[in-house]
Every structure is written in structure tokens, then in C-alpha cells.
Design a protein around this motif. Sequence first.
Motif, PDB file in Angstrom:
ATOM      1  N   LEU A  76      20.886  -2.933 -22.670  1.00  0.00           N
ATOM      2  CA  LEU A  76      21.345  -1.702 -22.661  1.00  0.00           C
ATOM      3  C   LEU A  76      21.630  -0.998 -21.237  1.00  0.00           C
ATOM      4  CD1 LEU A  76      20.141   0.337 -25.782  1.00  0.00           C
ATOM      5  CD2 LEU A  76      22.309  -0.838 -25.661  1.00  0.00           C
ATOM      6  N   THR A  77      22.820  -0.986 -20.829  1.00  0.00           N
ATOM      7  CA  THR A  77      23.138  -0.250 -19.493  1.00  0.00           C
ATOM      8  C   THR A  77      23.549   0.755 -19.320  1.00  0.00           C
ATOM      9  OG1 THR A  77      25.151  -2.133 -19.471  1.00  0.00           O
ATOM     10  CG2 THR A  77      23.097  -2.853 -18.397  1.00  0.00           C
ATOM     11  N   ASN A  78      23.265   1.642 -20.379  1.00  0.00           N
ATOM     12  CA  ASN A  78      24.230   2.958 -20.371  1.00  0.00           C
ATOM     13  C   ASN A  78      23.251   3.724 -19.060  1.00  0.00           C
ATOM     14  OD1 ASN A  78      23.887   2.128 -23.097  1.00  0.00           O
ATOM     15  ND2 ASN A  78      25.380   3.646 -23.322  1.00  0.00           N
ATOM     16  N   ALA A  79      24.065   4.583 -18.233  1.00  0.00           N
ATOM     17  CA  ALA A  79      23.412   5.281 -17.427  1.00  0.00           C
ATOM     18  C   ALA A  79      22.665   6.447 -18.046  1.00  0.00           C
ATOM     19  CB  ALA A  79      24.507   6.435 -16.732  1.00  0.00           C
ATOM     20  N   ALA A  80      22.686   6.990 -19.318  1.00  0.00           N
ATOM     21  CA  ALA A  80      21.903   7.806 -20.117  1.00  0.00           C
ATOM     22  C   ALA A  80      20.700   6.860 -20.195  1.00  0.00           C
ATOM     23  CB  ALA A  80      22.581   8.143 -21.295  1.00  0.00           C
ATOM     24  N   LYS A  81      20.468   5.785 -20.160  1.00  0.00           N
ATOM     25  CA  LYS A  81      19.305   5.000 -20.477  1.00  0.00           C
ATOM     26  C   LYS A  81      18.457   4.701 -19.307  1.00  0.00           C
ATOM     27  CE  LYS A  81      19.169   4.259 -25.055  1.00  0.00           C
ATOM     28  NZ  LYS A  81      18.060   4.527 -25.983  1.00  0.00           N
ATOM     29  N   GLY A  82      19.026   5.177 -18.225  1.00  0.00           N
ATOM     30  CA  GLY A  82      18.580   5.021 -17.016  1.00  0.00           C
ATOM     31  C   GLY A  82      18.793   3.690 -15.901  1.00  0.00           C
ATOM     32  N   ALA A  83      20.012   3.159 -16.453  1.00  0.00           N
ATOM     33  CA  ALA A  83      20.570   2.110 -15.477  1.00  0.00           C
ATOM     34  C   ALA A  83      20.847   2.623 -14.015  1.00  0.00           C
ATOM     35  CB  ALA A  83      21.897   1.616 -16.221  1.00  0.00           C
TER      36      ALA A  83
END
Lengths: 292, 54
Positions: A201-208
Motif C-alpha cells: 500500500l503506497t497511500n500517503a495516509a499510510k506513511g508513504a
Amino acid sequence: MQVGLLYSRIRKDEKLLLSELRDRDHEVEKIDVRKQTFDISGAPDSFADLDIVIDRCLATSRSLYATKFFEAYDIPIINSNETADICADKVKNSLALEAAGVPTPETTVAFTKDSALEAIEKFGYPCVLKPVVGSWGRLMAKIDSRDAAEAILEHKATLGHYEHKVFYVQEFVEKPGRDIRVLAIDGEPVAAMARSSDHWLTNAAKGAETDVFELDEEAKALVEDASDAVGGGLLGVDLMETGDSYTVHEVNHTVEFKALDSAVETDVAGTVVDWIERKAVAASDAELEVTV
Amino acid sequence: MTECVECGADIALHDDLEVGEIVDCTTCGAELEVVDTAPPVLERAPELEEDWGE
């Protein structure tokens, strides 16, 4: 002009917009969707002078109904209810992209555990199971085995809201450790960033991690087509690189851009407000024509 | 400066505070919603809901 900002929470994204609007001497009416009520018979008096409203609701359900009401009141709303309706639901999103000929990951929808398992086995492992409504990478499952598939389907069918019984199964796209988020206004890219992570997962919300990304002509054309497919507006178009091309996996309708604003040199809020001003003027001109 | 409604610790607030904004208590980690700015009033922020997103 008088701009309504429909919100649930004021995040950095909304603060950037508020600051830009106020710096330009626009009057901003903040509308807390939790407190606002909407009558079917007509708009409340507090909406009388609004030239345009920006929907920044966090809650998809509220966004869908609120945009419907603003359209019923003939108050221009960004984004339109049509766009919100398509983007809020991954099934409608995928169908719209497919119908427009925009490359998008292969997707199958099933309504029972057995048929979902059949779809998963057909894709092979790994494949992906996503909730039809949701964001920020939440409740996404990369399924690596039949055992995992059976367990996840059982949990969703037993514990989930009825929407979790709509099983959205998708091919797993081998991306190069990143995906691309493009902020676009009516199909025209404002800025783009790559979101990189060791996690699938590469969501910004996941810290990407985020970094500026230069779009080539093919990507720009896909962004325009994807925007058109969902009805246009202020959108976040998500693409994955497939080696020699791209696939568009999603278009977001209440797009967050704080991570993008930090990653690129473009004045994101300024460009968005430029466009909002143009939309308000166009809506006002259209109304005058009708009146005359 | 105001007080965390959860743990009572002092919370420093920035100048451009907005109603509806969320601030974190650096002591207990609680998410707090700004419900007024003059003077600042904080309440516990609502829990994340399932259909929240972008």
C-alpha cells in the motif's frame, strides 16, 4: 465572491484553501455538515448569497446527500453529485474508467463468499480485495493464499456492514514500489507526486514517502480521460506504472493535497482557487443567460 | 494556551486556529476538535468513521 466550504474537519488541506480564499478577499462561509440541515423545500437563508460551494466532507455518505441538495438549490458545488457518486464507490469508479477506455486493473465483483472465492481463485494469488467505499488504504487486503481468502471473506461476511458483502476483487498490479497521485482540475494536471513505500500500500495516509513526479504525455492524456469518465472537477487521479504504460486504479473526489503541496513547487492551493474563481464566474454567467 | 480535556495538560495553540480543526495533545495523544477560537475551546474529536476518506 462568497464561497461556502462544506466540511467535517478542517485539515491542512482546508486551511490551505481557506487561507488562499481569504487572502483574495473572498468571503468564506464555513458550513459544518454535522450541524447543517437540508430541507427538500428550499435552501436555508444562510445559503442565499453563496456563489459556489466546495464539498470537503470527510464522510462519503454526507458528501453524496449534501451535493445533491446544493444542486437542488441551484448552488454550484465542487464537485458535482454525479462525480461524487461515481468516485465514492469503487465499483462505479471502475465501471466508468472501463467504459471510457481508460486502462484500469481487472476487477470482478461478487455478492457471496462462494462466488467471491471463485473470482479470487480465477485471478490467482496474490490478488486484492477492497471495500467498495473507503479511503486511505483502510481494509484493503492483499490475498496470498486460499486460506487467507477464506478467512477474510468469512470475516467480511460475518462482521461487516452490508457494503462489505459486495466483494470487489482486483488483480494485484506489480508496481515499482510506488504509485502516482495527480491532482487535476477538469482533467488538467495541477501537480503530481510519486508515493513510495516498501509496503504494497503506497497511500500517503499510510506513511508513504512522497516526491515530485513529472507526467509524460501518455499520463497526462490518461488523467484527462479519467477525469472526463467521472464527470470532471477537482480530482485526485491515482495511477500505477505497469512497465511500458500506466493503469488508473482510482479517481478521488474530495481529494487531499497537503502531501502534494509539500512535495511540489507548484502553488497548489493558489491554482485550485484560480479554477474555483473561474467556475464561479462561469456559473454566474450561465445563470444570467437563463434569466435574460 | 489551553487545557487538554482528556488529561489536563497544557496545549499550545497556533495563531491561525480554525473552528473544526483537530489538534493533538502531545502529552496523552488525544485528538481534540477546536469548537471555538475566541477563546479557544477544545472537545474530544469524533472517532474516525468507516466511510471517511477522500
